[in-house]
Design an enzyme around this catalytic site. Structure first.
Site, PDB file in Angstrom:
ATOM      1  CB  ALA A 131      -1.286   8.660   2.074  1.00 34.41           C
ATOM      2  CB  ALA A 132      -3.625   4.107   4.191  1.00 28.58           C
ATOM      3  CB  VAL A 166      -8.856 -12.566  -3.462  1.00 29.23           C
ATOM      4  CG1 VAL A 166     -10.050 -11.648  -3.556  1.00 29.23           C
ATOM      5  CG2 VAL A 166      -9.242 -13.976  -3.838  1.00 29.23           C
ATOM      6  CE  LYS A 214      -7.514   2.936   5.858  1.00 30.00           C
ATOM      7  NZ  LYS A 214      -7.296   4.140   5.052  1.00 30.00           N
ATOM      8  N   GLY A 240       2.995   3.046  -4.368  1.00 32.69           N
ATOM      9  CA  GLY A 240       2.436   3.707  -5.553  1.00 32.69           C
ATOM     10  C   GLY A 240       3.383   3.692  -6.739  1.00 32.69           C
ATOM     11  CG  ASP A 289       5.478   6.744   1.092  1.00 33.54           C
ATOM     12  OD1 ASP A 289       4.737   6.133   0.288  1.00 33.54           O
ATOM     13  OD2 ASP A 289       5.730   6.307   2.229  1.00 33.54           O
ATOM     14  CB  SER A 321       5.744   3.001   0.601  1.00 33.38           C
ATOM     15  OG  SER A 321       4.414   3.442   0.783  1.00 33.38           O
ATOM     16  CG  ASP A 373       5.873  10.084   5.696  1.00 33.41           C
ATOM     17  OD1 ASP A 373       6.510   9.051   5.888  1.00 33.41           O
ATOM     18  OD2 ASP A 373       4.773  10.325   6.254  1.00 33.41           O
ATOM     19  CE1 TYR A 394      -6.128  -0.514   5.647  1.00 33.09           C
ATOM     20  CE2 TYR A 394      -8.019  -1.968   5.857  1.00 33.09           C
ATOM     21  CZ  TYR A 394      -7.380  -0.925   5.226  1.00 33.09           C
ATOM     22  OH  TYR A 394      -7.999  -0.277   4.178  1.00 33.09           O
TER      23      TYR A 394
HETATM   24  P1  NAD Z   1      -2.490   1.452  -2.537  1.00 33.10           P
HETATM   25  O1  NAD Z   1      -1.478   0.808  -1.647  1.00 33.10           O
HETATM   26  O2  NAD Z   1      -2.440   1.174  -3.991  1.00 33.10           O
HETATM   27  O3  NAD Z   1      -2.455   3.037  -2.324  1.00 33.10           O
HETATM   28  C1  NAD Z   1      -1.979   3.647  -1.136  1.00 33.10           C
HETATM   29  C2  NAD Z   1      -0.996   4.721  -1.544  1.00 33.10           C
HETATM   30  O4  NAD Z   1      -0.524   5.395  -0.374  1.00 33.10           O
HETATM   31  C3  NAD Z   1       0.244   4.147  -2.252  1.00 33.10           C
HETATM   32  O5  NAD Z   1       0.456   4.832  -3.473  1.00 33.10           O
HETATM   33  C4  NAD Z   1       1.376   4.386  -1.272  1.00 33.10           C
HETATM   34  O6  NAD Z   1       2.621   4.610  -1.924  1.00 33.10           O
HETATM   35  C5  NAD Z   1       0.878   5.599  -0.508  1.00 33.10           C
HETATM   36  N1  NAD Z   1       1.451   5.713   0.832  1.00 33.10           N
HETATM   37  C6  NAD Z   1       1.598   4.732   1.759  1.00 33.10           C
HETATM   38  N2  NAD Z   1       2.194   5.217   2.857  1.00 33.10           N
HETATM   39  C7  NAD Z   1       2.409   6.547   2.630  1.00 33.10           C
HETATM   40  C8  NAD Z   1       3.015   7.599   3.381  1.00 33.10           C
HETATM   41  N3  NAD Z   1       3.505   7.367   4.619  1.00 33.10           N
HETATM   42  N4  NAD Z   1       3.081   8.828   2.841  1.00 33.10           N
HETATM   43  C9  NAD Z   1       2.602   9.055   1.573  1.00 33.10           C
HETATM   44  N5  NAD Z   1       2.039   8.115   0.818  1.00 33.10           N
HETATM   45  C10 NAD Z   1       1.946   6.867   1.339  1.00 33.10           C
HETATM   46  O7  NAD Z   1      -3.919   1.076  -1.951  1.00 33.10           O
HETATM   47  P2  NAD Z   1      -5.384   1.381  -2.515  1.00 33.10           P
HETATM   48  O8  NAD Z   1      -6.056   0.085  -2.668  1.00 33.10           O
HETATM   49  O9  NAD Z   1      -5.328   2.316  -3.662  1.00 33.10           O
HETATM   50  O10 NAD Z   1      -6.025   2.120  -1.252  1.00 33.10           O
HETATM   51  C11 NAD Z   1      -6.207   3.525  -1.217  1.00 33.10           C
HETATM   52  C12 NAD Z   1      -6.948   3.870   0.069  1.00 33.10           C
HETATM   53  O11 NAD Z   1      -8.234   3.233   0.069  1.00 33.10           O
HETATM   54  C13 NAD Z   1      -6.245   3.422   1.341  1.00 33.10           C
HETATM   55  O12 NAD Z   1      -6.452   4.398   2.346  1.00 33.10           O
HETATM   56  C14 NAD Z   1      -6.962   2.142   1.706  1.00 33.10           C
HETATM   57  O13 NAD Z   1      -6.892   1.870   3.087  1.00 33.10           O
HETATM   58  C15 NAD Z   1      -8.371   2.486   1.267  1.00 33.10           C
HETATM   59  N6  NAD Z   1      -9.196   1.290   0.986  1.00 33.10           N
HETATM   60  C16 NAD Z   1      -8.875   0.483  -0.065  1.00 33.10           C
HETATM   61  C17 NAD Z   1      -9.674  -0.648  -0.304  1.00 33.10           C
HETATM   62  C18 NAD Z   1      -9.392  -1.570  -1.459  1.00 33.10           C
HETATM   63  O14 NAD Z   1     -10.118  -2.573  -1.602  1.00 33.10           O
HETATM   64  N7  NAD Z   1      -8.413  -1.318  -2.311  1.00 33.10           N
HETATM   65  C19 NAD Z   1     -10.754  -0.941   0.550  1.00 33.10           C
HETATM   66  C20 NAD Z   1     -11.011  -0.084   1.625  1.00 33.10           C
HETATM   67  C21 NAD Z   1     -10.235   1.039   1.822  1.00 33.10           C
END
Ligand code: NAD
Length: 311
Positions: A72-73, A183, A143, A36, A32, A34, A51, A139
């Site tokens: 997506a999260a 960080v 998960k 990305g 979506d 939000s 979404d 959060y």
């Molecule tokens: P990010 O925020 O860059 O990516 C999440 C993506 O989901 C974004 O592109 C956002 O636009 C999209 N999104 C959010 N809500 C949405 C919705 N309702 N419908 C469609 N798309 C939606 O975060 P990331 O770091 O790339 O994380 C990716 C996944 O990995 C997530 O599920 C996150 O919880 C998990 N994760 C990340 C880390 C980390 O250290 N980065 C650690 C543990 C888990």
């Protein structure tokens, strides 16, 4: 293979999508935007803005797909304390929506990005998958709840489900939002500008920082690995790094002394985190390749936001 990646325009998603394409797979993305940025994605990706709770759209995108990566999260621990209902709707509701659409479209497997945050405070390190989770934020709760839905509804609807508990991912292209910045890129930016690195508490709290390429390698393996159905699997570096040690590592990579500025903190988060990687090694053949010093150096060398300043 043909994949759908939800959240594929995000930090981890875009790195995964571009790797899958490079390996010759067909990839569709639902995001979506939000958080990305579709400009991260190679032109060959089939991108749909939408979404993750939109089941008809999911169903359409899932035709002919063999494996879903569900990323997506909403992803910020502190933000989730302010908006728990939204985190529940996207992270839990969105996961159930993906499962329902997969059932209706007849898709075989979903790989879910869970989080090391589900462990919360534990007496022992490293953290292994059989420990009783102790989530400390909406959060982390979301998960863990999503893992539960994957296990229960996956078994019911004959969908293979695997949850990767990713620890603190970092690397080239990591977003640096003004609210709740992660960080490592935040420290790098401040250090390059000659500012102080603000450390909440005394800097002894630890995290397991895992480089993006290692995370992607684990995700890629999870799509085809046998014997992963219904499993949760840690994905980290296996190294426990305090904030003080992180400051020292950044100082060493930049070749200049950096003084941390300690501020009293009401909440520096969970005190210790380090992933036990035995299950990931056994089931995914996973072995992290990039240590912290090398990962920081790669960010300075390849990430245009830092490379310019570091020269
Ligand atoms: P990010 O925020 O860059 O990516 C999440 C993506 O989901 C974004 O592109 C956002 O636009 C999209 N999104 C959010 N809500 C949405 C919705 N309702 N419908 C469609 N798309 C939606 O975060 P990331 O770091 O790339 O994380 C990716 C996944 O990995 C997530 O599920 C996150 O919880 C998990 N994760 C990340 C880390 C980390 O250290 N980065 C650690 C543990 C888990």
């Amino acid at each position: 293979m043909r994949f759908l990646v939800t959240g594929g325009a995000g930090f981890i998603g875009a790195a995964l999508v571009n790797r899958l394409l490079a390996e010759g797979h067909e990839v569709r993305v639902l995001d979506d935007l939000s958080a990305g940025d579709p400009s991260r994605l190679h032109a060959d990706v089939s991108f749909a803005r939408g979404d993750v709770n939109d089941i008809p759209k999911l169903w359409t995108l899932l035709q002919g797909v063999e494996c879903v990566y569900h990323l997506a999260a909403r992803v910020s621990v502190p933000e989730s304390m302010l908006y728990p209902r939204e985190y529940n709707a996207v992270n839990v509701g969105g996961t159930v929506a993906v499962l329902e659409a997969m059932r209706d479209a007849g898709v075989r497997r979903v790989v879910f990005t869970s989080s090391g945050a589900v462990y919360g405070e534990q007496r022992q390190q490293p953290l292994h998958e059989d420990m009783l989770p102790d989530p400390r934020s909406p959060y982390a709760v979301s998960k863990l709840a999503a893992e539960g839905y994957l296990r229960v509804m996956g078994a019911r609807w004959d969908i293979e489900t695997v949850s990767l508990r990713i620890f603190n991912a970092y690397g080239v292209g990591q977003p640096l939002p003004s609210a709740y910045p992660p960080v490592i890129p935040s420290f790098l930016r401040h250090a390059l500008r000659g500012g102080s690195l603000i450390v909440n508490g005394d800097g002894t709290q630890t995290r397991d920082y895992v480089y993006i390429d290692d995370v992607v390698a684990a995700l890629v393996a999870a799509a085809t690995a046998p014997n992963v159905d219904q499993k949760v699997i840690n994905v980290g570096s296996g190294a426990e790094t305090s904030v003080n040690a992180l400051v020292e590592a950044i100082s060493a990579v930049l070749g200049k002394p950096i003084a941390p500025l300690y501020v009293p903190s009401g909440d520096a988060g969970v005190s210790r985190m380090c992933a036990d990687l035995r299950r990931a090694a056994a089931l995914l053949g996973y072995a992290p390749k990039v240590g912290l010093t090398e990962g920081l150096a790669l960010m300075l060398e390849r990430d245009p936001r830092f490379a310019f300043a570091a020269r």
